[in-house]
Design a protein around this motif. Structure first.
Motif, PDB file in Angstrom:
ATOM      1  N   LEU A   6      -3.836  -1.623 -13.012  1.00  0.00           N
ATOM      2  CA  LEU A   6      -2.946  -1.846 -11.883  1.00  0.00           C
ATOM      3  C   LEU A   6      -3.731  -2.067 -10.606  1.00  0.00           C
ATOM      4  N   LYS A   7      -3.207  -2.945  -9.770  1.00  0.00           N
ATOM      5  CA  LYS A   7      -3.802  -3.181  -8.461  1.00  0.00           C
ATOM      6  C   LYS A   7      -3.588  -1.931  -7.607  1.00  0.00           C
ATOM      7  N   CYS A   8      -4.535  -1.661  -6.710  1.00  0.00           N
ATOM      8  CA  CYS A   8      -4.444  -0.441  -5.914  1.00  0.00           C
ATOM      9  C   CYS A   8      -5.222  -0.609  -4.616  1.00  0.00           C
ATOM     10  N   ASP A   9      -4.707  -0.027  -3.559  1.00  0.00           N
ATOM     11  CA  ASP A   9      -5.438   0.024  -2.296  1.00  0.00           C
ATOM     12  C   ASP A   9      -6.783   0.692  -2.574  1.00  0.00           C
ATOM     13  N   PRO A  10      -7.899   0.146  -2.070  1.00  0.00           N
ATOM     14  CA  PRO A  10      -9.221   0.683  -2.399  1.00  0.00           C
ATOM     15  C   PRO A  10      -9.408   2.175  -2.105  1.00  0.00           C
ATOM     16  N   VAL A  11      -8.876   2.668  -1.010  1.00  0.00           N
ATOM     17  CA  VAL A  11      -9.024   4.086  -0.671  1.00  0.00           C
ATOM     18  C   VAL A  11      -8.228   4.944  -1.654  1.00  0.00           C
ATOM     19  N   ILE A  12      -7.022   4.527  -1.940  1.00  0.00           N
ATOM     20  CA  ILE A  12      -6.184   5.257  -2.900  1.00  0.00           C
ATOM     21  C   ILE A  12      -6.807   5.196  -4.285  1.00  0.00           C
ATOM     22  N   ALA A  13      -7.366   4.027  -4.642  1.00  0.00           N
ATOM     23  CA  ALA A  13      -7.999   3.867  -5.953  1.00  0.00           C
ATOM     24  C   ALA A  13      -9.110   4.893  -6.152  1.00  0.00           C
ATOM     25  N   GLU A  14      -9.956   5.055  -5.143  1.00  0.00           N
ATOM     26  CA  GLU A  14     -11.045   6.031  -5.228  1.00  0.00           C
ATOM     27  C   GLU A  14     -10.507   7.447  -5.375  1.00  0.00           C
ATOM     28  N   ASN A  15      -9.483   7.774  -4.606  1.00  0.00           N
ATOM     29  CA  ASN A  15      -8.895   9.108  -4.684  1.00  0.00           C
ATOM     30  C   ASN A  15      -8.318   9.388  -6.063  1.00  0.00           C
ATOM     31  N   LEU A  16      -7.618   8.414  -6.625  1.00  0.00           N
ATOM     32  CA  LEU A  16      -7.039   8.595  -7.957  1.00  0.00           C
ATOM     33  C   LEU A  16      -8.121   8.808  -9.012  1.00  0.00           C
ATOM     34  N   ARG A  17      -9.226   8.075  -8.887  1.00  0.00           N
ATOM     35  CA  ARG A  17     -10.335   8.220  -9.840  1.00  0.00           C
ATOM     36  C   ARG A  17     -10.959   9.605  -9.750  1.00  0.00           C
ATOM     37  N   GLU A  18     -11.024  10.146  -8.537  1.00  0.00           N
ATOM     38  CA  GLU A  18     -11.590  11.485  -8.353  1.00  0.00           C
ATOM     39  C   GLU A  18     -10.652  12.566  -8.879  1.00  0.00           C
ATOM     40  N   GLN A  19      -9.358  12.339  -8.797  1.00  0.00           N
ATOM     41  CA  GLN A  19      -8.374  13.346  -9.178  1.00  0.00           C
ATOM     42  C   GLN A  19      -8.036  13.354 -10.669  1.00  0.00           C
ATOM     43  N   ASP A  36       4.603   1.149  -9.144  1.00  0.00           N
ATOM     44  CA  ASP A  36       5.329   0.732  -7.939  1.00  0.00           C
ATOM     45  C   ASP A  36       4.368   0.308  -6.830  1.00  0.00           C
ATOM     46  N   HIS A  37       3.268   1.049  -6.662  1.00  0.00           N
ATOM     47  CA  HIS A  37       2.271   0.721  -5.647  1.00  0.00           C
ATOM     48  C   HIS A  37       1.658  -0.658  -5.924  1.00  0.00           C
ATOM     49  N   SER A  38       1.296  -0.907  -7.161  1.00  0.00           N
ATOM     50  CA  SER A  38       0.711  -2.192  -7.534  1.00  0.00           C
ATOM     51  C   SER A  38       1.697  -3.331  -7.268  1.00  0.00           C
ATOM     52  N   TYR A  39       2.928  -3.137  -7.684  1.00  0.00           N
ATOM     53  CA  TYR A  39       3.964  -4.150  -7.481  1.00  0.00           C
ATOM     54  C   TYR A  39       4.136  -4.452  -5.987  1.00  0.00           C
ATOM     55  N   GLU A  40       4.231  -3.402  -5.183  1.00  0.00           N
ATOM     56  CA  GLU A  40       4.416  -3.580  -3.735  1.00  0.00           C
ATOM     57  C   GLU A  40       3.231  -4.289  -3.094  1.00  0.00           C
ATOM     58  N   LEU A  41       2.012  -3.946  -3.502  1.00  0.00           N
ATOM     59  CA  LEU A  41       0.825  -4.622  -2.955  1.00  0.00           C
ATOM     60  C   LEU A  41       0.882  -6.121  -3.219  1.00  0.00           C
ATOM     61  N   VAL A  42       1.211  -6.476  -4.451  1.00  0.00           N
ATOM     62  CA  VAL A  42       1.242  -7.900  -4.807  1.00  0.00           C
ATOM     63  C   VAL A  42       2.428  -8.589  -4.132  1.00  0.00           C
ATOM     64  N   LEU A  43       3.589  -7.952  -4.124  1.00  0.00           N
ATOM     65  CA  LEU A  43       4.756  -8.530  -3.452  1.00  0.00           C
ATOM     66  C   LEU A  43       4.442  -8.800  -1.983  1.00  0.00           C
ATOM     67  N   ASN A  44       3.813  -7.845  -1.319  1.00  0.00           N
ATOM     68  CA  ASN A  44       3.492  -7.999   0.105  1.00  0.00           C
ATOM     69  C   ASN A  44       2.408  -9.039   0.366  1.00  0.00           C
ATOM     70  N   SER A  45       1.663  -9.428  -0.662  1.00  0.00           N
ATOM     71  CA  SER A  45       0.632 -10.453  -0.492  1.00  0.00           C
ATOM     72  C   SER A  45       1.210 -11.870  -0.591  1.00  0.00           C
ATOM     73  N   LEU A  46       2.452 -11.969  -1.028  1.00  0.00           N
ATOM     74  CA  LEU A  46       3.104 -13.271  -1.156  1.00  0.00           C
ATOM     75  C   LEU A  46       3.626 -13.735   0.198  1.00  0.00           C
ATOM     76  N   THR A  47       3.919 -15.015   0.297  1.00  0.00           N
ATOM     77  CA  THR A  47       4.488 -15.534   1.539  1.00  0.00           C
ATOM     78  C   THR A  47       5.877 -14.930   1.750  1.00  0.00           C
ATOM     79  N   LYS A  48       6.344 -14.932   2.978  1.00  0.00           N
ATOM     80  CA  LYS A  48       7.675 -14.399   3.291  1.00  0.00           C
ATOM     81  C   LYS A  48       8.749 -15.135   2.488  1.00  0.00           C
TER      82      LYS A  48
END
Length: 120
Positions: free
Chosen positions: A52-65, A99-111
């Motif tokens: 899943l796609k993930c914000d880089p900061v959140i991705a690191e935190n999830l890997r640590e947890q 949901d996070h991955s979906y939202e990241l990709v949705l928000n990267s699309l044009t309006k």
């Protein structure tokens, strides 16, 4: 979360489409032509892991947890996590990551693309 419901949940997202650009496996779930989930399925069609796609900061935190969360396999390791579904992650954790991955990709699309998808 039962592993066989991962695919159904991903495909239930507005505008989500199933694709197999790499051959018969893995299943890629896209929105607006962009991948938000890559699912490895067993012979029984049950999900064994998901990337899943993930914000880089959140991705690191999830890997640590969580030991089940590792840098994306064959993907940009800064922006993608691969998650084993054989571990102890809760239903809520998995849903939240999808949901996070979906939202990241949705928000990267044009309006315009976003509006078309959200009105489906």
């Amino acid at each position: 979360m039962k592993n066989d419901t991962i695919k159904a949940y991903c495909l239930s997202k507005k505008g989500a489409m199933e694709d197999y650009p790499f051959g018969p496996a893995p299943l890629v779930v896209k929105i607006g032509g962009k991948m938000f989930a890559l699912i490895t399925l067993s012979e029984k069609q049950e999900a064994t892991d998901i990337s899943l796609k993930c914000d880089p900061v959140i991705a690191e935190n999830l890997r640590e947890q969580h030991e089940e969360v590792v840098p994306g396999y064959h993907l940009n390791k800064k922006h993608w996590n691969s998650i084993s579904l054989q571990g102890s992650l809760s239903h809520e954790d998995i849903i939240s990551m999808i949901d996070h991955s979906y939202e990241l990709v949705l928000n990267s699309l044009t309006k315009k693309q976003q509006e078309l998808i959200l009105t489906l």
